[in-house]
Scaffold this motif. Structure first.
Motif, PDB file in Angstrom:
ATOM      1  N   THR A  38       0.804  -1.230   0.000  1.00 34.28           N
ATOM      2  CA  THR A  38       0.000   0.000   0.000  1.00 34.28           C
ATOM      3  C   THR A  38       0.834   1.275   0.000  1.00 34.28           C
ATOM      4  O   THR A  38       0.335   2.333  -0.367  1.00 34.28           O
ATOM      5  CB  THR A  38      -0.919   0.045   1.237  1.00 34.28           C
ATOM      6  N   VAL A  39       2.095   1.174   0.396  1.00 34.69           N
ATOM      7  CA  VAL A  39       2.879   2.389   0.599  1.00 34.69           C
ATOM      8  C   VAL A  39       3.322   3.001  -0.726  1.00 34.69           C
ATOM      9  O   VAL A  39       3.551   4.211  -0.827  1.00 34.69           O
ATOM     10  CB  VAL A  39       4.095   2.078   1.508  1.00 34.69           C
ATOM     11  N   LEU A  40       3.452   2.185  -1.793  1.00 32.34           N
ATOM     12  CA  LEU A  40       3.978   2.703  -3.051  1.00 32.34           C
ATOM     13  C   LEU A  40       3.052   3.742  -3.669  1.00 32.34           C
ATOM     14  O   LEU A  40       3.508   4.687  -4.318  1.00 32.34           O
ATOM     15  CB  LEU A  40       4.213   1.561  -4.041  1.00 32.34           C
ATOM     16  N   GLY A  41       1.735   3.573  -3.489  1.00 34.62           N
ATOM     17  CA  GLY A  41       0.789   4.507  -4.091  1.00 34.62           C
ATOM     18  C   GLY A  41       1.058   5.945  -3.688  1.00 34.62           C
ATOM     19  O   GLY A  41       0.995   6.866  -4.524  1.00 34.62           O
ATOM     20  N   LEU A  42       1.380   6.159  -2.414  1.00 32.09           N
ATOM     21  CA  LEU A  42       1.676   7.519  -1.946  1.00 32.09           C
ATOM     22  C   LEU A  42       3.003   8.018  -2.493  1.00 32.09           C
ATOM     23  O   LEU A  42       3.181   9.217  -2.737  1.00 32.09           O
ATOM     24  CB  LEU A  42       1.710   7.540  -0.417  1.00 32.09           C
ATOM     25  N   ALA A  43       3.954   7.108  -2.696  1.00 31.45           N
ATOM     26  CA  ALA A  43       5.295   7.517  -3.133  1.00 31.45           C
ATOM     27  C   ALA A  43       5.381   7.735  -4.636  1.00 31.45           C
ATOM     28  O   ALA A  43       6.348   8.349  -5.109  1.00 31.45           O
ATOM     29  CB  ALA A  43       6.317   6.461  -2.705  1.00 31.45           C
ATOM     30  N   THR A  44       4.393   7.256  -5.385  1.00 31.22           N
ATOM     31  CA  THR A  44       4.465   7.312  -6.851  1.00 31.22           C
ATOM     32  C   THR A  44       4.713   8.718  -7.394  1.00 31.22           C
ATOM     33  O   THR A  44       5.560   8.890  -8.289  1.00 31.22           O
ATOM     34  CB  THR A  44       3.190   6.706  -7.470  1.00 31.22           C
ATOM     35  N   GLY A  97      14.476  -7.894   2.617  1.00 32.52           N
ATOM     36  CA  GLY A  97      15.192  -6.758   3.185  1.00 32.52           C
ATOM     37  C   GLY A  97      16.265  -6.238   2.261  1.00 32.52           C
ATOM     38  O   GLY A  97      16.395  -5.018   2.050  1.00 32.52           O
ATOM     39  N   ALA A  98      17.054  -7.147   1.674  1.00 31.52           N
ATOM     40  CA  ALA A  98      18.150  -6.724   0.793  1.00 31.52           C
ATOM     41  C   ALA A  98      17.618  -6.027  -0.460  1.00 31.52           C
ATOM     42  O   ALA A  98      18.154  -5.000  -0.896  1.00 31.52           O
ATOM     43  CB  ALA A  98      18.991  -7.944   0.405  1.00 31.52           C
ATOM     44  N   ILE A  99      16.542  -6.567  -1.037  1.00 33.14           N
ATOM     45  CA  ILE A  99      15.994  -5.987  -2.276  1.00 33.14           C
ATOM     46  C   ILE A  99      15.306  -4.655  -1.983  1.00 33.14           C
ATOM     47  O   ILE A  99      15.207  -3.792  -2.860  1.00 33.14           O
ATOM     48  CB  ILE A  99      15.034  -6.989  -2.946  1.00 33.14           C
ATOM     49  N   SER A 100      14.835  -4.470  -0.745  1.00 29.96           N
ATOM     50  CA  SER A 100      14.244  -3.176  -0.379  1.00 29.96           C
ATOM     51  C   SER A 100      15.267  -2.053  -0.523  1.00 29.96           C
ATOM     52  O   SER A 100      14.923  -0.926  -0.903  1.00 29.96           O
ATOM     53  CB  SER A 100      13.727  -3.224   1.062  1.00 29.96           C
ATOM     54  N   PHE A 168       3.745   9.917   6.631  1.00 34.09           N
ATOM     55  CA  PHE A 168       4.662  10.573   7.565  1.00 34.09           C
ATOM     56  C   PHE A 168       6.073  10.656   6.983  1.00 34.09           C
ATOM     57  O   PHE A 168       6.714  11.714   7.014  1.00 34.09           O
ATOM     58  CB  PHE A 168       4.689   9.805   8.891  1.00 34.09           C
ATOM     59  N   LEU A 169       6.552   9.541   6.429  1.00 35.18           N
ATOM     60  CA  LEU A 169       7.920   9.515   5.888  1.00 35.18           C
ATOM     61  C   LEU A 169       8.064  10.460   4.699  1.00 35.18           C
ATOM     62  O   LEU A 169       9.083  11.156   4.561  1.00 35.18           O
ATOM     63  CB  LEU A 169       8.297   8.089   5.478  1.00 35.18           C
ATOM     64  N   LEU A 170       7.051  10.481   3.833  1.00 36.50           N
ATOM     65  CA  LEU A 170       7.138  11.322   2.633  1.00 36.50           C
ATOM     66  C   LEU A 170       7.075  12.806   2.978  1.00 36.50           C
ATOM     67  O   LEU A 170       7.579  13.640   2.215  1.00 36.50           O
ATOM     68  CB  LEU A 170       6.017  10.954   1.656  1.00 36.50           C
ATOM     69  N   GLU A 171       6.474  13.132   4.094  1.00 30.42           N
ATOM     70  CA  GLU A 171       6.425  14.531   4.506  1.00 30.42           C
ATOM     71  C   GLU A 171       7.726  14.974   5.183  1.00 30.42           C
ATOM     72  O   GLU A 171       7.964  16.175   5.350  1.00 30.42           O
ATOM     73  CB  GLU A 171       5.242  14.769   5.444  1.00 30.42           C
ATOM     74  N   SER A 177      12.791   6.250   1.638  1.00 28.17           N
ATOM     75  CA  SER A 177      12.615   5.872   3.041  1.00 28.17           C
ATOM     76  C   SER A 177      11.453   4.900   3.235  1.00 28.17           C
ATOM     77  O   SER A 177      11.452   4.126   4.201  1.00 28.17           O
ATOM     78  CB  SER A 177      12.391   7.133   3.896  1.00 28.17           C
ATOM     79  N   VAL A 178      10.463   4.922   2.327  1.00 26.75           N
ATOM     80  CA  VAL A 178       9.318   4.015   2.498  1.00 26.75           C
ATOM     81  C   VAL A 178       9.730   2.562   2.292  1.00 26.75           C
ATOM     82  O   VAL A 178       9.022   1.640   2.725  1.00 26.75           O
ATOM     83  CB  VAL A 178       8.156   4.372   1.544  1.00 26.75           C
ATOM     84  N   PHE A 179      10.874   2.337   1.631  1.00 28.54           N
ATOM     85  CA  PHE A 179      11.379   0.974   1.461  1.00 28.54           C
ATOM     86  C   PHE A 179      12.367   0.600   2.564  1.00 28.54           C
ATOM     87  O   PHE A 179      12.457  -0.561   2.967  1.00 28.54           O
ATOM     88  CB  PHE A 179      12.052   0.824   0.092  1.00 28.54           C
TER      89      PHE A 179
END
Length: 507
Positions: A38-44, A97-100, A168-171, A177-179
């Motif tokens: 779900t987090v990618l949608g905000l980061a797009t 974790g590594a691919i993140s 929060f992270l994107l602000e 950072s979301v990854f």
């Protein structure tokens, strides 16, 4: 015909020490996969500005993760049954974790697409393994129902935590950072999991058939891709060819499983009415809900003007309802019946979606929040009980493959829902009549219209925003109505398909 689903009971598992600590490790894996979905949608928007991908590349960045997960779930669930579920879970978690890190520091659109695909491979190892390990950790049926409820509640909570954490992270930080938040969670998961998780596998698994793996992967990816492309571009020749390729590959997969002495997936599981009914209910439920879920964050941000973090908080009631319902769903199913709880939950979601057909620009949050709470409660009851039915209806040695079928139904339902109900929203939206000077791209999405309005004179910009927002809301109302019809129809179907199914009682 009445059937009581009773797995073989052992006293050893009922009293296994540390099983609740082990469950906390599995919950971490589920939480992470749900958050990442779900987090990618905000980061797009931030990724678009930084990497400057083309429209097609941006779609692949968003979709390839779910494509790969959908294509590999059954294969990875079966692999876990063969080589050990603990082994594949911890290996997949380490890779995740590594691919993140690769996702966070991608410098080109092509590298980002590759990183998302690899993350999908790692993610496909996690979800089936977690449910299968629950099946082998908790043999006492009441404890297992509670464990499945906690598992489902965590997945629901993750879908809410994703937007809130991401907002929060994107602000405060850059989009990578979301990854990177995946790293400390995965470190804890691996370190604690090594000590607390028991190993379990199928004692007589047979070979891992690579031809079946390829057929499953090609079939699922081709079908999901064709559905999404058909919704966007219509039934063009390439789309039809891809759909036929996918259907042929899936037919070949099923035929091969029926003729192999030790198949990758035992297709005879689908002869069990409880198993097939629960899988079908999951698929249709996600299909009916996904249109609302996919476009809700756009409504909150682009129509009602909420910031990303505030929009994430606004979606919280759905997760709260799902968590609360998941924790008591097993008890409710034993007191009333499996079909009453599943059908009742689905009907509640359907009625809440029906209420959202009255959604408008100025709809107050109490109305929206109450509807989301009901959606969460209904979904929490339904998904928890169907997961319990699926796990209880198969032998322990096949738990990984059965769990993978459940997760595949979820992924396929999401893809179909976003494609079919999403096409209702986008098709309705594109027909709006904007003021003179409205650029063509403003008809592609509400986000594009909002962006275009920033470059127009104030009076013209206001007219464009009003027209585009009203059209978007109308599409969302139609999609909510279609979703309500699907959910209410699924509630009726579940009432008949789950007739006579029971969750086992202790002792």
């Amino acid at each position: 015909m009445t059937s009581t689903l009773q797995p073989a009971a052992t006293t050893e598992a009922v009293t296994r020490p540390g099983r609740w600590l082990a469950l906390s490790v599995l919950v971490l894996a589920v939480l992470l996969v749900a958050v990442d979905a779900t987090v990618l949608g905000l980061a797009t928007p931030y990724i678009s500005e930084d990497l400057n991908p083309s429209g097609t590349q941006l779609l692949w960045i968003g979709d390839v993760y779910s494509f790969v997960i959908a294509g590999l779930l059954v294969s990875m669930g079966s692999l876990g049954d063969r080589i050990g579920r603990k082994r594949i879970l911890l290996g997949g978690a380490t890779a995740f974790g590594a691919i993140s890190v690769l996702n966070a520091y991608a410098t080109t659109p092509e590298l980002m697409i590759l990183a998302r695909a690899l993350l999908g491979v790692a993610g496909a190892t996690l979800m089936p393994a977690t449910l299968a390990l629950i099946r082998n950790l908790f043999h006492d049926p009441r404890e297992r129902s509670l464990a499945v409820g906690i598992w489902g509640a965590t997945a629901s909570a993750g879908t809410a935590v994703g937007p809130i954490t991401g907002g929060f992270l994107l602000e405060h930080f850059w989009w990578g950072s979301v990854f990177l938040i995946n790293l400390p969670v995965m470190a804890v998961l691996v370190l604690v999991g090594i000590r607390t998780l028991p190993e379990s596998r199928n004692p007589d698994p047979g070979p891992w058939d690579l031809i079946s793996v390829v057929l499953s992967l090609v079939g699922m990816i081709a079908v999901v891709y064709a559905v999404k492309e058909a919704a966007t571009h219509g039934f063009t020749r390439p789309v039809l060819a891809t759909a036929l390729l996918g259907a042929a590959a899936l037919y070949g997969f099923v035929h091969r499983q029926l003729t192999m002495p030790t198949p990758l997936l035992d297709m005879r599981l689908f002869r069990r009415r409880g198993f097939s009914g629960a899988v079908l209910a999951d698929l249709l439920t996600v299909l009916g809900m996904s249109g609302l879920v996919f476009f809700l964050s756009q409504y909150l941000q682009l129509v009602q003007g909420r910031r990303p973090f505030e929009a994430g908080l606004a979606e919280l009631p759905a997760a709260v309802g799902a968590v609360a319902a998941g924790l008591v769903a097993g008890r409710a199913a034993r007191r009333f019946s499996v079909r009453a709880v599943v059908s009742g939950g689905l009907a509640a979601v359907g009625l809440a979606l029906a209420a959202l057909t009255a959604l408008g620009r100025s709809t107050g949050y109490p109305v929206l929040g109450a509807a989301l709470l009901v959606v969460g409660i209904g979904a929490g009851f339904s998904f928890t009980v169907t997961a319990d039915v699926i796990l209880s209806s198969v032998p322990r040695e096949q738990a990984g493959a059965a769990s993978a079928v459940s997760e595949t139904a979820y992924e396929l339902g999401a893809a179909l829902g976003i494609a079919l109900l999403g096409s209702i929203v986008t098709g309705t939206y594109r027909d709006f009549t904007g003021p003179a000077g409205t650029p063509p791209q403003a008809h592609e999405s509400l986000g594009a219209a909002v962006e275009a309005a920033t470059r127009m004179p104030p009076h013209t910009a206001e007219a464009l925003l009003n027209a585009s927002r009203e059209s978007f809301i109308h599409g969302l109302q139609l999609a909510s109505g279609a979703g309500a019809a699907v959910l209410l129809g699924t509630a009726v179907a579940a009432w008949f398909l789950l007739r006579g199914q029971e969750l086992e009682n202790a002792g």
